[in-house]
Structures are given as structure tokens and as C-alpha cells.
Design an enzyme around this catalytic site. Sequence first.
Site, PDB file in Angstrom:
ATOM      1  N   CYS A 163      74.431 -35.066  14.106  1.00 40.89           N
ATOM      2  CA  CYS A 163      74.612 -37.061  14.234  1.00 40.89           C
ATOM      3  C   CYS A 163      73.854 -37.299  15.591  1.00 40.89           C
ATOM      4  O   CYS A 163      73.434 -38.097  15.498  1.00 40.89           O
ATOM      5  CB  CYS A 163      75.532 -37.507  13.809  1.00 40.89           C
ATOM      6  SG  CYS A 163      76.228 -37.598  12.007  1.00 40.89           S
ATOM      7  N   HIS A 302      78.462 -45.790  17.467  1.00 45.68           N
ATOM      8  CA  HIS A 302      78.306 -45.014  16.800  1.00 45.68           C
ATOM      9  C   HIS A 302      79.105 -45.148  15.504  1.00 45.68           C
ATOM     10  O   HIS A 302      78.419 -45.169  14.516  1.00 45.68           O
ATOM     11  CB  HIS A 302      78.975 -43.322  17.538  1.00 45.68           C
ATOM     12  CG  HIS A 302      78.581 -42.442  15.950  1.00 45.68           C
ATOM     13  ND1 HIS A 302      77.359 -42.308  15.447  1.00 45.68           N
ATOM     14  CD2 HIS A 302      79.792 -41.146  15.569  1.00 45.68           C
ATOM     15  CE1 HIS A 302      77.434 -41.080  14.904  1.00 45.68           C
ATOM     16  NE2 HIS A 302      78.495 -40.346  14.759  1.00 45.68           N
ATOM     17  N   GLU A 313      86.356 -43.630  19.557  1.00 47.35           N
ATOM     18  CA  GLU A 313      85.505 -44.796  20.079  1.00 47.35           C
ATOM     19  C   GLU A 313      85.478 -45.967  20.738  1.00 47.35           C
ATOM     20  O   GLU A 313      85.430 -45.732  21.618  1.00 47.35           O
ATOM     21  CB  GLU A 313      84.409 -43.919  19.219  1.00 47.35           C
ATOM     22  CG  GLU A 313      82.815 -45.457  20.215  1.00 47.35           C
ATOM     23  CD  GLU A 313      81.633 -45.261  19.001  1.00 47.35           C
ATOM     24  OE1 GLU A 313      80.265 -45.709  19.841  1.00 47.35           O
ATOM     25  OE2 GLU A 313      81.906 -45.449  17.863  1.00 47.35           O
ATOM     26  N   LYS A 334      75.716 -49.672  11.632  1.00 49.78           N
ATOM     27  CA  LYS A 334      75.784 -48.696  10.616  1.00 49.78           C
ATOM     28  C   LYS A 334      76.016 -49.276   9.532  1.00 49.78           C
ATOM     29  O   LYS A 334      76.248 -49.134   7.737  1.00 49.78           O
ATOM     30  CB  LYS A 334      76.622 -47.462  11.338  1.00 49.78           C
ATOM     31  CG  LYS A 334      75.530 -45.997  11.683  1.00 49.78           C
ATOM     32  CD  LYS A 334      76.839 -45.247  11.622  1.00 49.78           C
ATOM     33  CE  LYS A 334      75.746 -43.589  12.255  1.00 49.78           C
ATOM     34  NZ  LYS A 334      76.261 -44.106  13.591  1.00 49.78           N
ATOM     35  N   HIS A 339      74.544 -44.361   7.436  1.00 48.18           N
ATOM     36  CA  HIS A 339      75.291 -43.438   8.661  1.00 48.18           C
ATOM     37  C   HIS A 339      73.645 -42.095   8.206  1.00 48.18           C
ATOM     38  O   HIS A 339      73.738 -41.854   6.993  1.00 48.18           O
ATOM     39  CB  HIS A 339      76.347 -42.491   8.623  1.00 48.18           C
ATOM     40  CG  HIS A 339      76.564 -41.490   9.226  1.00 48.18           C
ATOM     41  ND1 HIS A 339      75.340 -41.569   9.849  1.00 48.18           N
ATOM     42  CD2 HIS A 339      77.482 -41.044   9.848  1.00 48.18           C
ATOM     43  CE1 HIS A 339      75.833 -40.305  11.596  1.00 48.18           C
ATOM     44  NE2 HIS A 339      76.823 -40.544  11.246  1.00 48.18           N
ATOM     45  N   PHE A 398      78.724 -33.384  14.412  1.00 50.68           N
ATOM     46  CA  PHE A 398      80.035 -32.283  14.693  1.00 50.68           C
ATOM     47  C   PHE A 398      79.221 -31.284  15.194  1.00 50.68           C
ATOM     48  O   PHE A 398      78.113 -31.005  15.743  1.00 50.68           O
ATOM     49  CB  PHE A 398      79.520 -31.843  12.694  1.00 50.68           C
ATOM     50  CG  PHE A 398      80.360 -32.747  12.110  1.00 50.68           C
ATOM     51  CD1 PHE A 398      80.912 -33.923  12.208  1.00 50.68           C
ATOM     52  CD2 PHE A 398      79.927 -32.550  10.304  1.00 50.68           C
ATOM     53  CE1 PHE A 398      81.414 -34.765  10.975  1.00 50.68           C
ATOM     54  CE2 PHE A 398      80.140 -33.081   9.451  1.00 50.68           C
ATOM     55  CZ  PHE A 398      81.095 -34.114   9.862  1.00 50.68           C
TER      56      PHE A 398
END
Length: 410
Positions: A163, A302, A313, A334, A339, A398
Site C-alpha cells: 500500500c 493513511h 498512526e 479513504k 482503500h 504490508f
Amino acid sequence: MGRKVAITGLGIVCGIGNNKEEVWKSVKAGKTGVAPITRYDCTDQKVKLAAEIKGLNYEDYIDKKSLRKMDMFSKYAMVAAVQAMKDSGLEELDEDRERWGIIMGSGIGGLQTIEEEKVTGMNKGYDRVSPYFIPKSISNMAAGNIAIRYGLKGYCSCIVTSCTSAANSIGDSFRNIRDGYEDIMLCGGAESAITPLAIGGFTSLMATTHAIDVSRASIPFDAERSGFVMGEGAGVLVLEEYEHAVKRGAHIYAIMAGYGTNCDAYHITAPSPEGVGAEKCMRLALNDAGITPDDVDYVNAHGTSTKMNDERETAAIKRVFADDPKRVKVSSTKSMTGHLLGASGAVEAVITTLGVENQFLPPTVNYKVPDPACDLDYVPNQGYNHEIRYALSNSFGFGGHNATLVFKRA
């Protein structure tokens, strides 16, 4: 310090619009693109919602012959690239393109083609799969197709960092110009992963929401969040050496001012505890831009709408802006776009750039229930005009990949 880098072109297609004008109108209105899945029959799957692209006419951008040779993610990338090139005014510029390059990221690449050709192979035999199977499915083909169309003979690459793919692509493009290797870079990311296999895989990971109410599905930082909603699309930015842009009279949306990237080196899917890697990444970006946290007015987070990301975060942002963490405005777009995996950093970079240019804070929509662990100012539900000197855009993926981009008002 290196050379100054300007943003002179923007292209975008996602669940809330098929160009920058439509997307920005949706952002200002706080419109969500989340809706019931129509791409395939999801009756037997738990996930029912996604942020699909709607009403896009590919033939406005790509000829029919080329369309047959592209996976959906490459089509999205090309649409956004055509928009960005036209927007920049570079399309017809008579100039040697040996120092014009491209980096386009994708987390998964041509997954839709892979799924379709697997079925063909099972039913008809594997020697009967499409001759375009390989060039349609490999992740570098978005960059390759765009480079071929526009004769971009400089650095051409594809970054696959989950991502963080698009954010890394933009950041590395920035460095290529700043450090003197290229004069112009197209950069961003594309993804098309609203497929039964992709949705099923994230469902098994317990990463996606099973919500059926579109207003309670993609809800970053909300106490009732239960996972992310899949989005799709592409974002492309044209980065240009500043003096080159000024000399030709280009419109400059904003200045690309800094870039930080690192790795948690902690876990294949979970972010490091307390967001330590994210914190260090933001600090790297600030140092690269030569600024302090006090210079930053907005963070495009994010903000995935997962419990783990949003808490960690938030903790990272609070430590970076420790003097007054609630002064800085934070939002997750998002909540509107879903996403987009490897393309998320590009779509968010385009939206952040427009926010900086227009001095407008994009909202976190459908925010309703405060979470004690997420206690920053998330620009809830409605965006508004506000001074933005510098903005950060975060992407975390990831494998522990982290990237933060810094944008400065032009």
C-alpha cells in the site's frame, strides 16, 4: 539541497470521480464513493461494499486495439496519465524526452486478468490462455504502456511495496529530479482489485469490513470502524524541475518539498507497536524538506478504518507533533475513496495537492463515534478553508513499508 521540484499536472480516476474536477467537487461536498458491489456476484461472500469507478468511458483516452491488451489497472493508469499530461501542457511540447521518466506503482497489478485466465486455462487447457496474459498481468506494464505512448525515454520503473507503492513511486521520482537525473517524471499508482479473489483474501485476513450500511463502512478513526473498504483507480502527478516549469509558463499546483521512507522490520501485516516506524518516517520526511512540525498544517493520514492502523498512526502523529498535536489537522480521504491499496498514495497525493493549492482541508466523512485512542482533529464530516503551508501524506503497507510525502504551497 538539490533542484526544486514543481507539480505541474494531475490526473485521477477513482470511486468519487473520473477526473480531478469531479474528484475535487466530491471532496468539497464530502461525498463517499462506497456502494454495493456490482462488478461481480458477491452473494456468497461476506464483503458487500466497495468504492467502484462509475461511468468511465475508456475510449475517450485509449484506442480499442490497445484496450484489448491492457488489464484494468493499466487502463486506469493510462486514463490518469493522459489527463495529467494534458493538464501539464507537456503533451505537445517539442523537446527531447531522454530526461523524461516514469514510475508507476501497483500493489497487485493485473489480478483481474490472472483470475480470468485461470478460469480459461481450467476450462480450455492452459495452452489456450490469451497471448496477452503475461503483458496484461505484470505490474510494470502500466509504466511501460505510458512510456511507449509518450516517448518517455528516461528512467522507467514500477515499485511494488504493497500500500506504499504509489507514495514510493512519487517520492523516488521527486529524488530523480531533485538530484539531477531527470527533468520531468510522471509518477503515481494504479490498482484494480475489486475481484472475488482479492476481496476474499482480505476477508480471510479480517482486514475488510462486512458492513452493509455505506455510511458506516469506511469510517477511519471512528470507534465503530471494522475494517477497510476496497477502492480502485489511479492517480498520476507530473513532477517537473522548477526552472523548466517556470520557463515554459506552466501552472504550478504546489511544490514537492520532501520525502521519507523506511521499514518497520516488524511483521508481515501489522504495523510496529505504537507506530514507531510511521513516526520515524514522518520525521525523515520533515528533515528532508528542511522543516519542523510547526510548519505543517495538515496530514492526509493513511487512515484505513482498521483498528490497528488508526490507533498506531494517531499515536505516531501525536509524538511527531508533540508540542500541540491537536493544532495540526488530520483526515483520511479513504473515507470517501475507499482503500486503493498500491494506488492509494497517488490518489491521496492528488487530493492533498489540490488541498494545498485551494487552501482547503479534505474531510473524514461519516465520522460519528469518537474513539479515546484516536483523539486528534480529523476534520470530521465537512471540509473547510484553512491555511496549509505544508502538508504531509502518509502511506503504510504490508511488509512494514512506510512513506511520507511533503507538499508545500506554491
